[in-house]
Design an enzyme around this catalytic site. Structure first.
Site, PDB file in Angstrom:
ATOM      1  N   ARG A   1      -7.384  67.638  20.038  1.00  0.00           N
ATOM      2  CA  ARG A   1      -6.802  68.786  19.315  1.00  0.00           C
ATOM      3  C   ARG A   1      -6.056  69.737  20.246  1.00  0.00           C
ATOM      4  O   ARG A   1      -6.062  70.950  20.027  1.00  0.00           O
ATOM      5  CB  ARG A   1      -7.868  69.558  18.542  1.00  0.00           C
ATOM      6  CG  ARG A   1      -8.478  68.808  17.383  1.00  0.00           C
ATOM      7  CD  ARG A   1      -7.561  68.856  16.165  1.00  0.00           C
ATOM      8  NE  ARG A   1      -8.067  67.934  15.155  1.00  0.00           N
ATOM      9  CZ  ARG A   1      -8.759  68.327  14.081  1.00  0.00           C
ATOM     10  NH1 ARG A   1      -8.991  69.586  13.873  1.00  0.00           N
ATOM     11  NH2 ARG A   1      -9.185  67.437  13.226  1.00  0.00           N
TER      12      ARG A   1
ATOM     13  N   ARG B   1      -3.666  74.638  16.235  1.00  0.00           N
ATOM     14  CA  ARG B   1      -3.685  76.065  15.905  1.00  0.00           C
ATOM     15  C   ARG B   1      -3.907  76.999  17.082  1.00  0.00           C
ATOM     16  O   ARG B   1      -3.669  78.192  16.971  1.00  0.00           O
ATOM     17  CB  ARG B   1      -4.737  76.322  14.826  1.00  0.00           C
ATOM     18  CG  ARG B   1      -4.326  75.773  13.475  1.00  0.00           C
ATOM     19  CD  ARG B   1      -5.532  75.445  12.647  1.00  0.00           C
ATOM     20  NE  ARG B   1      -6.377  74.465  13.335  1.00  0.00           N
ATOM     21  CZ  ARG B   1      -7.587  74.114  12.956  1.00  0.00           C
ATOM     22  NH1 ARG B   1      -8.124  74.706  11.930  1.00  0.00           N
ATOM     23  NH2 ARG B   1      -8.264  73.201  13.613  1.00  0.00           N
TER      24      ARG B   1
ATOM     25  N   ARG C   1       5.032  74.994  12.510  1.00  0.00           N
ATOM     26  CA  ARG C   1       4.434  74.534  11.246  1.00  0.00           C
ATOM     27  C   ARG C   1       4.718  75.456  10.071  1.00  0.00           C
ATOM     28  O   ARG C   1       4.495  75.067   8.920  1.00  0.00           O
ATOM     29  CB  ARG C   1       2.905  74.442  11.418  1.00  0.00           C
ATOM     30  CG  ARG C   1       2.351  73.132  11.926  1.00  0.00           C
ATOM     31  CD  ARG C   1       2.402  72.014  10.888  1.00  0.00           C
ATOM     32  NE  ARG C   1       1.945  72.419   9.562  1.00  0.00           N
ATOM     33  CZ  ARG C   1       0.680  72.575   9.199  1.00  0.00           C
ATOM     34  NH1 ARG C   1      -0.268  72.303  10.047  1.00  0.00           N
ATOM     35  NH2 ARG C   1       0.355  72.986   7.982  1.00  0.00           N
TER      36      ARG C   1
ATOM     37  N   ASP D   1      -2.775  62.583  11.710  1.00  0.00           N
ATOM     38  CA  ASP D   1      -4.150  62.818  11.255  1.00  0.00           C
ATOM     39  C   ASP D   1      -4.745  61.494  10.826  1.00  0.00           C
ATOM     40  O   ASP D   1      -4.017  60.544  10.503  1.00  0.00           O
ATOM     41  CB  ASP D   1      -4.189  63.823  10.089  1.00  0.00           C
ATOM     42  CG  ASP D   1      -5.621  64.313   9.857  1.00  0.00           C
ATOM     43  OD1 ASP D   1      -6.060  65.224  10.584  1.00  0.00           O
ATOM     44  OD2 ASP D   1      -6.313  63.747   9.001  1.00  0.00           O
TER      45      ASP D   1
ATOM     46  N   TYR E   1     -14.527  60.358   4.180  1.00  0.00           N
ATOM     47  CA  TYR E   1     -13.691  61.267   3.385  1.00  0.00           C
ATOM     48  C   TYR E   1     -13.365  60.657   2.019  1.00  0.00           C
ATOM     49  O   TYR E   1     -13.304  61.355   1.014  1.00  0.00           O
ATOM     50  CB  TYR E   1     -12.390  61.600   4.128  1.00  0.00           C
ATOM     51  CG  TYR E   1     -12.610  62.539   5.291  1.00  0.00           C
ATOM     52  CD1 TYR E   1     -12.823  63.898   5.071  1.00  0.00           C
ATOM     53  CD2 TYR E   1     -12.620  62.075   6.598  1.00  0.00           C
ATOM     54  CE1 TYR E   1     -13.043  64.768   6.130  1.00  0.00           C
ATOM     55  CE2 TYR E   1     -12.839  62.934   7.667  1.00  0.00           C
ATOM     56  CZ  TYR E   1     -13.049  64.279   7.416  1.00  0.00           C
ATOM     57  OH  TYR E   1     -13.274  65.145   8.457  1.00  0.00           O
TER      58      TYR E   1
END
Ligand code: 1CP
Length: 376
Positions: free
Chosen positions: A54, A58, A67, A103, A178
């Site tokens: 990561r 962010r 983004r 992702d 998921y």
């Protein structure tokens, strides 16, 4: 420090390289001699190679700006934007590899499934996949569906030069978790129930996610990725007996799908201290270790010939420099127990991390003054 013995594994032989396209960075771009790829092959280059899970994301203001106004999955499937975001942390921190900005649910999106990534939540499915009938509807993915991924990888490696790009995929269990839950969950109960209650449906689902992961990895390798990582982030919720019976064969097929390229394959999960030997047996060249288990203990469990990746505790990024420095030096020292060591965090960069701390950490790991002079 140079390791006297060369890699015990037959990676990157001429036969392997011949399977990669002519312009591939491992053949012609110099990534084969980079510290990252050397360490992944069991060598000890002069400086420790480092990248962060990561690292794109962010924590970077330039990421938040790039983004702005674009949904996550749209960003992943816009090649110029995905390439730009992939390059940002390499420019800023001087890390030894880029990790492809994408992702683990991107292959589900290109397969045409109803999936979205919701800010603050993560992947959300329009409807969960729980029955054999629902699983039977999963499509064969046309090869062209992976074209935006190939294009993004090509644009990225063009600009990376001799810095390797690491491609990745979600492992069959983590992606299936998921799909069965319909979104994020803490205990992953739904997939763990399914594998016992309806093993055939589970196998069909895990088989589909394994084939999809293999194709996602292959697309990235053929377009220029010099290494790949299989993320089984949630495998730590499984007892070893279930991992070996219901999960490992599927992860092994995802890893085997790209074995012939000879590109190093990292296998990572969290809470997987008890599963590390099985994760290696699944076909990993490098084993990623989370922050819960010291690297010398991981080396003891796996044998000293296994290259290890990890495992600075992400929590310490925000605990003050002196605490972080001491911990990082300890991680480097414990990593000496393994044939080679790729430095990383024990899981992803937290969103609130000060990027300046990451840059300083890279300098420290690369042997800046602070490494030898802890008094600073
Ligand atoms: O820098 C990088 O590491 C590259 C990009 C990357 C990777 C490797 C992203 C971007 N996602 C991933 C893999 C990924 N995605 C994993 C495995 C790694 C890990 O354990 O962290 C997992 C579990 C996911 C699923 C996912 N996607 C989550 C977790 C949700 C949960 O269950 O807790 C989240 C929050 C996402 C969204 C996502 N993926 C990536 C980013 C930058 C984001 C945030 C998107 C945003 O800006 O809202």
């Amino acid at each position: 420090m140079t390791n006297s013995g060369s890699s015990p594994r037959a990676l990157l032989t001429d036969d392997h390289l011949a399977l990669l396209p002519e312009g591939h960075p491992l053949r012609s771009g110099g990534t084969a001699d980079s510290p990252m790829i050397r360490a992944m092959r069991g060598d000890r280059p002069e400086t420790h190679p480092v990248w962060f899970m990561r690292q794109a994301g962010r924590s970077l203001p330039e990421y938040r700006e790039a983004r702005e106004g674009t949904r996550m999955l749209e960003a992943c499937l816009t090649p110029e934007l995905a390439a730009e975001i992939t390059l940002q942390p390499v420019r800023r921190h001087g890390v030894d590899a880029a990790i492809f900005f994408s992702d683990i649910v991107v292959p589900l999106k290109v397969a045409g499934l109803d999936v979205d990534i919701v800010p603050g939540k993560g992947p959300v499915m329009g409807a969960p996949y729980r029955t054999a009938e629902q699983i039977a509807t999963l499509p064969e993915i046309p090869d062209a569906a992976f074209d935006p991924i190939r294009e993004a990888v090509r644009l990225t490696v063009e600009q990376l030069g001799s810095t390797p790009l690491i491609g990745f995929a979600g492992a069959p269990f983590t992606v299936a978790a998921y799909m069965v839950e319909g979104g994020a969950s803490r205990d992953h109960l739904a997939p763990r129930i399914m594998m016992h209650r309806d093993p055939q449906a589970w196998d069909a689902l895990a088989d589909w996610t394994a084939r999809t992961a293999g194709r996602f990895l292959a697309a990235q390798i053929e377009a220029g990725a010099s290494a790949v990582q299989l993320f089984d982030s949630w495998a730590g919720s499984l007892p070893e007996r279930d991992y070996r019976r219901y999960v490992m064969p599927h992860s092994a097929r995802a890893l085997a799908a790209v074995e012939h390229y000879g590109v190093p394959r990292v296998h990572f999960g969290t809470g997987t201290g008890e599963l590390l030997p099985a994760m290696k047996e699944a076909g990993a060249d490098v084993v990623g270790v989370d922050y819960r288990l010291d690297l010398d203990e991981a080396a003891r469990r796996l044998g000293p010939d296994t290259p290890l990746q990890g495992n600075i505790d992400p929590a310490l990024l925000d605990a003050g420099w002196d605490v972080l420095r001491e911990h990082a030096v300890d991680v480097l020292s414990k990593g000496e127990a393994a044939v080679s060591h790729i430095v990383n965090l024990g899981h992803g960069v937290p969103a609130g991390t000060d990027p300046a701390v990451l840059t300083r950490l890279v300098d420290l790991i690369h042997g800046g003054r602070e490494l030898n002079d802890p008094g600073r």
